[in-house]
Scaffold this active site. Structure first.
Site, PDB file in Angstrom:
ATOM      1  N   HIS A   1       4.479   1.781  -8.893  1.00 25.47           N
ATOM      2  CA  HIS A   1       5.619   2.624  -8.506  1.00 25.47           C
ATOM      3  C   HIS A   1       6.747   2.361  -9.505  1.00 25.47           C
ATOM      4  CE1 HIS A   1       9.117   3.713  -5.958  1.00 25.47           C
ATOM      5  NE2 HIS A   1       8.275   4.437  -5.241  1.00 25.47           N
TER       6      HIS A   1
ATOM      7  N   ASP B   1       4.050  -6.418  -5.120  1.00 35.41           N
ATOM      8  CA  ASP B   1       4.800  -5.368  -4.434  1.00 35.41           C
ATOM      9  C   ASP B   1       3.980  -5.006  -3.185  1.00 35.41           C
ATOM     10  OD1 ASP B   1       5.564  -2.899  -3.476  1.00 35.41           O
ATOM     11  OD2 ASP B   1       5.749  -1.959  -5.445  1.00 35.41           O
TER      12      ASP B   1
ATOM     13  N   CYS C   1       6.792   8.901  -7.569  1.00 35.24           N
ATOM     14  CA  CYS C   1       7.444   7.783  -8.293  1.00 35.24           C
ATOM     15  C   CYS C   1       6.418   6.973  -9.064  1.00 35.24           C
ATOM     16  CB  CYS C   1       8.242   6.887  -7.348  1.00 35.24           C
ATOM     17  SG  CYS C   1       9.569   7.731  -6.513  1.00 35.24           S
TER      18      CYS C   1
ATOM     19  N   LYS D   1       8.725   1.090   5.821  1.00 33.17           N
ATOM     20  CA  LYS D   1       7.311   1.499   5.704  1.00 33.17           C
ATOM     21  C   LYS D   1       6.445   0.710   6.680  1.00 33.17           C
ATOM     22  CE  LYS D   1       7.838   2.490   0.795  1.00 33.17           C
ATOM     23  NZ  LYS D   1       7.799   3.930   0.553  1.00 33.17           N
TER      24      LYS D   1
ATOM     25  N   GLN E   1       3.190  -0.948   0.049  1.00 34.73           N
ATOM     26  CA  GLN E   1       2.104  -0.151   0.636  1.00 34.73           C
ATOM     27  C   GLN E   1       0.974  -1.013   1.173  1.00 34.73           C
ATOM     28  OE1 GLN E   1       2.381   2.995   1.161  1.00 34.73           O
ATOM     29  NE2 GLN E   1       4.080   3.500  -0.199  1.00 34.73           N
TER      30      GLN E   1
END
Ligand code: PMP
Length: 416
Positions: free
Chosen positions: A133, A210, A374, A236, A213
């Protein structure tokens, strides 16, 4: 056999009961029942999260860490209790390793500014992957540009998996950090983080993951993953917006200078010089998002009660169903067929631009995302300017997938 006619028994998860916990799912949009398939952009919130935030404002609102009065103590207690909850959720070793930030983006910028920047000299390298991202690319580019360092990129194959042989070749004495996503927001690929971290550590290189997700779909144990930093966003993870977490190994955080200056992050201030607070306060300047942290605690409680593994099993089954259903749509190209995937389905249709797909689906009450997500370098990798994306959560159903598939057949007819 068509997935639409799949005879397998439905998962034991009582999805109707789960849906009842999320008030927004029963609303109508454009006079149709809402079909919410934009969970990778932000997830919906259970009533318990909404109640926790409302209860804080209604009965406990006060600033933390400063007041001697009752309400301030209550608010401080709730805020710090959340830190402990997150420590357990990530299996971190110590509460001081949990730093509240605004979200994944801020967590990565914090590490770029306070960990990487002071260590970076000309000729150094940072390794990212082709599926990142923008928020796991641009903060590194900013520090690289300032210091004369450069980004190296682990390639992605056609199925959407990282090419690990190429990664091994990129690791060198010049490497200062490996930064990669736990799961791709475009391809759904779950990356072999533990393997990647182990290789990096053989070269003495720290690893940032990261988790924006990954965590909404998979349990994450930072010690099992072997990462040095793990960042995620509350919104999220079925929690509020404006709150997120940076986990960092204590030893690394302790050696890092503050990111922002202000109240709460100091020990003593004078015009001659200022000393800084211990972890974690050193990285939490100013009044934090107290209500957000309390809401995030409620979201984590919700996931713990439901059983993250149980939810993940349901979602994996739904992903299989959705993959089968979409593959029946003529002219549909699905991006990302990795063996291990979370519930993200990015696709194009020969008949229509992704934005047109999104608009037609919206008229049917179906919310998906259309654009570059993104992740422009990844769009370039696959030679497309944009994709449509349906992203799943454990409250989605086979009926909703059927509605998506039917609407895509309809797009083909509209644009035929
Ligand atoms: N990383 C990934 C993989 C993401 O999907 C996102 C959000 N789309 C982010 C980082 C940024 O998260 P936030 O906007 O909540 O900071």
């Amino acid at each position: 056999m068509s997935a639409l006619a799949d005879p397998r028994p439905a998962s034991p998860l009582d999805v109707e009961r789960v849906r009842g916990d999320f008030p927004i799912l029963s609303r109508r949009v454009r006079n149709k029942p809402l079909v919410y398939l934009d969970n990778a952009a932000t997830a919906q919130k259970p009533q318990s999260v909404i109640d926790a935030v409302a209860a804080y404002y209604a009965a406990e609102n006060a600033n933390i860490h400063r007041g001697v009065h009752y309400l301030s103590q209550q608010a401080t207690f709730a805020y710090e209790r959340t830190r402990g909850r997150i420590r357990r959720f990530l299996n971190a070793a110590d509460n001081s390793e949990i730093i509240f930030v605004r979200g994944t983006t801020e967590g990565i910028n914090l590490v770029a500014h306070s960990f990487v920047r002071p260590r970076l000299v000309e000729g150094d390298e940072l390794i990212v992957t082709h599926m990142e991202h923008h928020s796991n690319i641009v903060p590194w580019q900013l520090v690289c540009a300032e210091r004369g360092a450069r980004l190296r990129v682990i390639p992605v194959d056609d199925a959407g998996e990282l090419v690990l042989e190429e990664y091994e070749k990129l690791l060198s004495p010049r490497t200062r950090l490996v930064a990669l996503t736990h799961a791709s927001n475009v391809l759904g690929t779950i990356n072999p983080v533990a393997q990647i971290a182990a290789l990096a550590h053989q070269h003495g290189v720290p690893v940032l993951v990261d988790g924006a997700q990954g965590l909404p779909h998979l349990p994450a144990d930072v010690r099992e993953l072997g990462c040095d930093f793990y960042v995620f966003s509350g919104h999220k993870l079925f929690g509020p917006t404006g709150i997120g977490v940076l986990y960092g190994r204590r030893e690394l955080l302790e050696a890092m200078p503050p990111y922002q200056g202000g109240g709460s992050m100091i020990q003593k201030v004078s015009f001659e010089g200022t000393t800084y607070a211990d972890l974690p306060n050193r990285f939490e300047a100013g009044t934090p998002h107290i209500a957000g942290a309390i809401g995030l605690e409620a979201a984590i409680d919700y996931l713990n009660q439901a059983g993250q593994e149980h939810l993940a099993a349901y979602e994996t089954e739904l992903l299989g169903y959705a993959t089968g259903a979409l593959s029946q749509v003529p002219g549909l190209r699905l991006f990302g067929t990795a063996r291990d995937r979370v519930g993200v389905l990015s696709f194009t249709l020969d008949s229509a631009h992704p934005h047109d797909i999104g608009t037609v689906l919206d008229s049917e009450g179906i919310a998906i995302r259309a654009g570059h997500h993104c992740a422009q370098p990844l769009m370039q990798r696959y030679g497309v300017p944009a994709m449509a994306r349906a992203s799943l959560a454990f409250y989605n159903t086979r009926e909703e997938i059927d509605a998506l598939a039917a609407a895509l057949h309809n797009v083909n007819e509209v644009f035929a």
